[in-house]
Design an enzyme around this catalytic site. Structure first.
Site, PDB file in Angstrom:
ATOM      1  N   TYR A 108       0.841  -1.207   0.000  1.00  0.00           N
ATOM      2  CA  TYR A 108       0.000   0.000   0.000  1.00  0.00           C
ATOM      3  C   TYR A 108       0.870   1.250   0.000  1.00  0.00           C
ATOM      4  O   TYR A 108       1.857   1.320   0.745  1.00  0.00           O
ATOM      5  CB  TYR A 108      -0.889   0.005   1.259  1.00  0.00           C
ATOM      6  N   GLU A 196      -3.839   7.440  -3.894  1.00  0.00           N
ATOM      7  CA  GLU A 196      -3.731   6.185  -3.152  1.00  0.00           C
ATOM      8  C   GLU A 196      -3.587   5.006  -4.101  1.00  0.00           C
ATOM      9  O   GLU A 196      -4.358   4.874  -5.047  1.00  0.00           O
ATOM     10  CB  GLU A 196      -4.989   6.013  -2.295  1.00  0.00           C
TER      11      GLU A 196
END
Ligand code: GDP
Ligand code: MN
Length: 390
Positions: A108, A196
């Site tokens: 991530y 993101e």
């Protein structure tokens, strides 16, 4: 402003962020054509402004162009339900057809503006995939952070720090450093409020790619980025918010049952506070602004009563620049045209207040007048609760 995954990937690609090969399709035959070119193994991804698509059936792996067409047929036009779409779901109008990649690790990386620290923060975690919110809540120590000094910018050693903490080495480490630096460049250059990548993919060969991408932008900076502004998809936004933006009304939909119409953001905040203090929740934030016209008041009224969640409304106007009689006329005209629909408490104060009150009274409509904010809130909350029950 939000955009779709495929649009975010187009932007990121320009800044050197590596993405899988892929194209967007609005028809099953187009999906087939793309799969013939980049397949045979492709992944079909529903393009909606919501995450959690994997779990909701919005991400499908297929192994031939023929199958791509068949599954695309099912996906385009379907309503997708995920934990982020709300109970009404989201209509899938297009899908992203991408080369299917073999996955060894899902990481991530995300960038947001940390308002408390007054700086962007670049975050990375080895626990990427579909449940990063759970990681943040339960094991926050597994999310690594680098704050960015806005004057110095995001520095190379910070990207290396993150890549190191992710446990990467060799060529993958180098690629990850470049990836994170490019992502930051894109974030900064586009005035993004969020960028993101979840998951950030490490392939079997050790390559680093963005498997998913999400970007949000600061609305106030959009005039600087006409090409991003073009990417706005009104179908993905709350229809009442779109309607309000046409009339320059500041309208935000909220979860409660008391509709509010006020002038000025400060008064809107105070009104929401006093509604909560009196035991209910506001259904919206609707600021008609300072120099509002009768027409705009009428539009605001329509938006207010079109929201099915509004069980009672509080109109709280302080006549500084705007005159109370003008507001009263706007409300009365709208109410006569479309009906009151819900109980409405009206509190007027300021310029021409007596005339405004007289207009409301002589309209013959059943408004609930209130002398001050406290009284208005104490009247509207039980009315909303009563409507909720009946
Ligand atoms: P989200 O659920 O809306 O966040 O959609 P994502 O794009 O993040 O996809 C969710 C999950 O689908 C990923 O975490 C992967 O496990 C899987 N997935 C997506 N694309 C591929 C792919 O190309 N190959 C494989 N094997 N899995 C994929
Ligand atoms: Mn994702």
């Amino acid at each position: 402003m939000k955009i779709h995954e495929y649009q975010a990937k187009q932007i990121l690609y320009k800044y050197g962020v590596r993405i899988p090969k892929g194209e967007v399709a609005e028809t099953p035959s187009k999906a087939r054509e793309i799969a013939e070119r980049i397949g045979p193994n492709v992944v079909l991804k529903a393009q909606v402004h919501a995450g959690g698509r994997g779990k909701g059936g919005g991400i499908k792996l297929v192994s031939s162009a023929q199958e791509a067409e068949k599954i695309a047929q099912e996906m385009i036009g379907m309503t997708l339900f995920t934990h982020q779409t709300g109970p009404e779901g989201k209509l899938v109008k297009r899908i992203l057809v991408e080369e299917a990649l073999d996955i060894t690790r899902e990481l991530y990386v995300g960038i947001v503006v940390d308002r408390a620290k007054e700086a962007p923060v670049v975050m990375a975690s080895s626990e990427g995939g579909v449940e990063i919110e759970k990681v943040a809540a339960e094991t926050p120590e597994l999310i690594f952070k680098e704050y960015v000094n806005p004057a110095a910018g995001f520095l190379g050693f910070q990207a290396r720090n993150l890549a190191f903490k992710l446990g990467l080495g060799g060529e993958t480490f180098k690629q990850a450093v470049k990836f994170i630096l490019s992502l930051y460049k894109a974030f900064e250059a586009t005035d993004a409020s969020l960028a993101e990548i979840n998951p950030l993919l490490i392939t079997k060969k050790g390559n680093v790619l963005a498997l998913d991408a999400k970007m949000n932008f600061d609305d106030n900076a959009l005039p600087r980025h006409p090409e991003i502004k073009e990417m706005r998809d009104l179908d993905e936004e709350d229809p009442l918010e779109v309607e309000a933006s046409k009339y320059n009304l500041n309208y935000i939909k909220l979860d409660g049952n008391v509709g509010c119409m006020v002038n000025g953001a400060g008064l809107a905040m105070a009104t929401m506070d006093i509604i909560m203090h009196s035991g209910s929740m506001p259904a919206n934030f609707l600021d008609v602004g300072g120099g509002v016209s009768e027409e705009a008041v009428k539009n605001a009224f329509e938006i207010l009563v079109s929201d099915q969640d509004v069980k009672a409304a509080l109109i709280n106007i302080f006549g500084g620049i705007v005159r109370c009689d003008l507001v009263a006329n706007g409300i009365v005209k709208a109410a006569k045209e479309i009906g009151l629909k819900v109980p409405m408490v009206v509190r007027l104060e300021g310029t021409n207040v007596d005339l405004g009150k007289k207009i409301l009274k002589e309209s013959g409509l059943a408004f609930y007048p209130a002398a001050n904010m406290k009284e208005a809130a104490e009247k509207v909350v039980p009315l909303a609760k009563q409507q909720e029950r009946s």
